[in-house]
Write a protein that holds these residues in place. Structure first.
Motif, PDB file in Angstrom:
ATOM      1  N   LYS A   1       0.820  -1.219   0.000  1.00  0.00           N
ATOM      2  CA  LYS A   1       0.000   0.000   0.000  1.00  0.00           C
ATOM      3  C   LYS A   1       0.853   1.269   0.000  1.00  0.00           C
ATOM      4  CE  LYS A   1      -2.146  -0.951   3.829  1.00  0.00           C
ATOM      5  NZ  LYS A   1      -1.350  -2.142   4.198  1.00  0.00           N
ATOM      6  N   SER A   2       1.774   1.362   0.949  1.00  0.00           N
ATOM      7  CA  SER A   2       2.613   2.561   1.033  1.00  0.00           C
ATOM      8  C   SER A   2       3.535   2.680  -0.174  1.00  0.00           C
ATOM      9  CB  SER A   2       3.438   2.541   2.329  1.00  0.00           C
ATOM     10  OG  SER A   2       2.593   2.642   3.461  1.00  0.00           O
ATOM     11  N   THR A   3       3.990   1.550  -0.687  1.00  0.00           N
ATOM     12  CA  THR A   3       4.818   1.572  -1.895  1.00  0.00           C
ATOM     13  C   THR A   3       4.042   2.147  -3.072  1.00  0.00           C
ATOM     14  OG1 THR A   3       6.122  -0.330  -1.157  1.00  0.00           O
ATOM     15  CG2 THR A   3       6.122   0.144  -3.517  1.00  0.00           C
ATOM     16  N   LEU A   4       2.772   1.761  -3.193  1.00  0.00           N
ATOM     17  CA  LEU A   4       1.937   2.297  -4.267  1.00  0.00           C
ATOM     18  C   LEU A   4       1.818   3.815  -4.147  1.00  0.00           C
ATOM     19  CD1 LEU A   4       0.068   1.816  -6.681  1.00  0.00           C
ATOM     20  CD2 LEU A   4      -1.806   1.467  -5.048  1.00  0.00           C
ATOM     21  N   LEU A   5       1.624   4.318  -2.934  1.00  0.00           N
ATOM     22  CA  LEU A   5       1.553   5.770  -2.743  1.00  0.00           C
ATOM     23  C   LEU A   5       2.849   6.447  -3.162  1.00  0.00           C
ATOM     24  CD1 LEU A   5      -0.306   6.394   0.648  1.00  0.00           C
ATOM     25  CD2 LEU A   5      -1.240   6.060  -1.641  1.00  0.00           C
ATOM     26  N   LYS A   6       3.985   5.860  -2.796  1.00  0.00           N
ATOM     27  CA  LYS A   6       5.277   6.465  -3.128  1.00  0.00           C
ATOM     28  C   LYS A   6       5.512   6.488  -4.635  1.00  0.00           C
ATOM     29  CE  LYS A   6       7.426   5.326   1.306  1.00  0.00           C
ATOM     30  NZ  LYS A   6       8.429   4.485   2.011  1.00  0.00           N
ATOM     31  N   LEU A   7       4.991   5.511  -5.338  1.00  0.00           N
ATOM     32  CA  LEU A   7       5.100   5.511  -6.798  1.00  0.00           C
ATOM     33  C   LEU A   7       4.228   6.615  -7.403  1.00  0.00           C
ATOM     34  CD1 LEU A   7       5.015   1.669  -7.187  1.00  0.00           C
ATOM     35  CD2 LEU A   7       6.850   3.096  -8.084  1.00  0.00           C
ATOM     36  N   ILE A   8       3.043   6.825  -6.855  1.00  0.00           N
ATOM     37  CA  ILE A   8       2.171   7.895  -7.329  1.00  0.00           C
ATOM     38  C   ILE A   8       2.785   9.259  -7.034  1.00  0.00           C
ATOM     39  CG2 ILE A   8      -0.090   8.988  -7.002  1.00  0.00           C
ATOM     40  CD1 ILE A   8      -1.192   6.153  -6.426  1.00  0.00           C
ATOM     41  N   LEU A   9       3.457   9.377  -5.894  1.00  0.00           N
ATOM     42  CA  LEU A   9       4.085  10.639  -5.501  1.00  0.00           C
ATOM     43  C   LEU A   9       5.399  10.904  -6.226  1.00  0.00           C
ATOM     44  CD1 LEU A   9       3.429  10.282  -1.679  1.00  0.00           C
ATOM     45  CD2 LEU A   9       2.509  12.121  -3.105  1.00  0.00           C
TER      46      LEU A   9
END
Length: 249
Positions: free
Chosen positions: A43-51
Motif C-alpha cells: 500500500k505505502s509503496t503504491l503511494l510512493k510511486l504515485i508521488l
C-alpha cells in the motif's frame, strides 16, 4: 475526461522481492478512493510511486497527464508518521508553512523562495489551512506538545496549504481514537467536494462508509465499489483467519 491517476501494468520490487505485480488503476477526478490490504502488501509503496518518490521497474504511472514528479506541486501528502522528531523546536504555524515551500527537480529547496515563504499571501494561506482543519487556536504551540489527533490535523493542514488537486494520506488515523477518526474522515468527506482523495487504511469496514471505491492491495490490486465489500472480499484479501467487527458511532 482522462483519469487524474492512470497506472498501467506496474511492477515494483525491492531487490529480488516482488512488492507490486501487474497493477492497473485509474482514479477519476473527484473520487474518494480507499486503499486497504495487509501489512507489507504494498500500500505505502503504491503511494510512493504515485508521488514520484519511487520509480517502477516496468509499467506506467501518470498523474494529471504528466509524470508523478512533474505533478508533485499539485499533490498534497499526509504521511503515516511525521518526517521530523516530535521534540524538534518548531511551532504548528511553522510546520504548516513548510507546505508552501517548493523543491527543484532534484528535491532540493529553492533558496530564492524563502522570502516568499514569509509573504502575506503565504501567511494568509497558513491561517486558512489551520482554520479549515479546526487547529487555528494552536498555531503558536510547539509541535511536541500536541496530542496525536492535533498532530494529524496539523499534518493535514500542511498538505492543504499548497492548494493540491489530489490529496494522498497514508493511514492518517492509525494512532488516534475512534471518535477522532470519525472527525478526520468527516473533514476529508468535506474536502472531497473540491479535490480527489486517496487514503490508506487498515479499517475497511469504517472507511467503506466514506469512500466511493476500495482498492484492495496485496501485491496485486483489485477494486471494489463499497456496496459489495463483504466477508468474502475481506477473506480473499487478508486470508481465512479474519473477524469482522462493526463500528457504530
Amino acid at each position: 475526461m482522462s483519469p487524474v491517476i492512470d497506472i498501467g501494468a506496474l511492477n515494483f520490487s525491492y531487490g529480488s522481492v516482488p512488492t507490486l505485480s501487474g497493477i492497473d488503476l485509474q482514479v477519476d477526478e473527484g473520487e474518494f478512493l480507499g486503499i486497504v490490504g495487509p501489512n507489507a502488501g504494498g500500500k505505502s509503496t503504491l503511494l510512493k510511486l504515485i508521488l514520484g518518490l519511487l520509480q517502477p521497474q516496468s509499467g506506467t504511472v501518470r498523474v494529471l497527464d504528466r509524470s508523478p514528479r512533474a505533478a508533485s506541486r499539485l499533490l498534497g501528502y499526509v504521511p503515516q508518521h511525521p518526517s521530523f522528531p516530535r521534540d524538534f523546536p518548531i511551532t504548528v504555524e511553522q510546520v504548516v508553512q513548510l507546505g508552501r515551500m517548493r523543491m527543484n527537480r532534484n528535491g532540493a529547496l529553492l533558496d530564492a523562495l524563502w522570502p516568499r515563504w514569509r509573504s502575506s499571501t503565504d501567511r494568509e494561506a497558513v491561517h486558512d489551512a489551520l482554520a479549515e482543519v479546526e487547529a487555528g487556536d494552536i498555531a503558536k504551540r510547539q509541535i511536541g506538545s500536541l496530542s496525536g489527533g492535533q498532530l494529524q490535523r496539523v499534518l493535514l493542514a500542511r498538505a492543504l496549504v499548497g492548494e493540491p488537486r489530489i490529496l494522498i494520506l497514508d493511514e492518517p488515523t492509525a494512532n488516534i481514537d475512534q471518535r477522532l477518526e470519525g472527525e478526520i474522515f468527516d473533514l476529508l468527506k468535506t474536502l472531497n467536494a473540491r479535490m480527489t482523495i486517496l487514503v490508506v487504511s487498515h479499517d475497511i469496514a469504517f472507511i467503506s462508509r466514506y469512500v466511493s471505491r476500495v482498492a484492495c492491495v496485496n501485491r496485486t490490486l483489485v477494486c471494489h465499489r463499497t456496496d459489495p465489500v463483504n466477508s468474502g472480499v475481506i477473506q480473499e484479501l487478508y486470508g481465512e483467519n479474519v473477524r469482522m467487527i462493526a463500528h457504530v458511532r
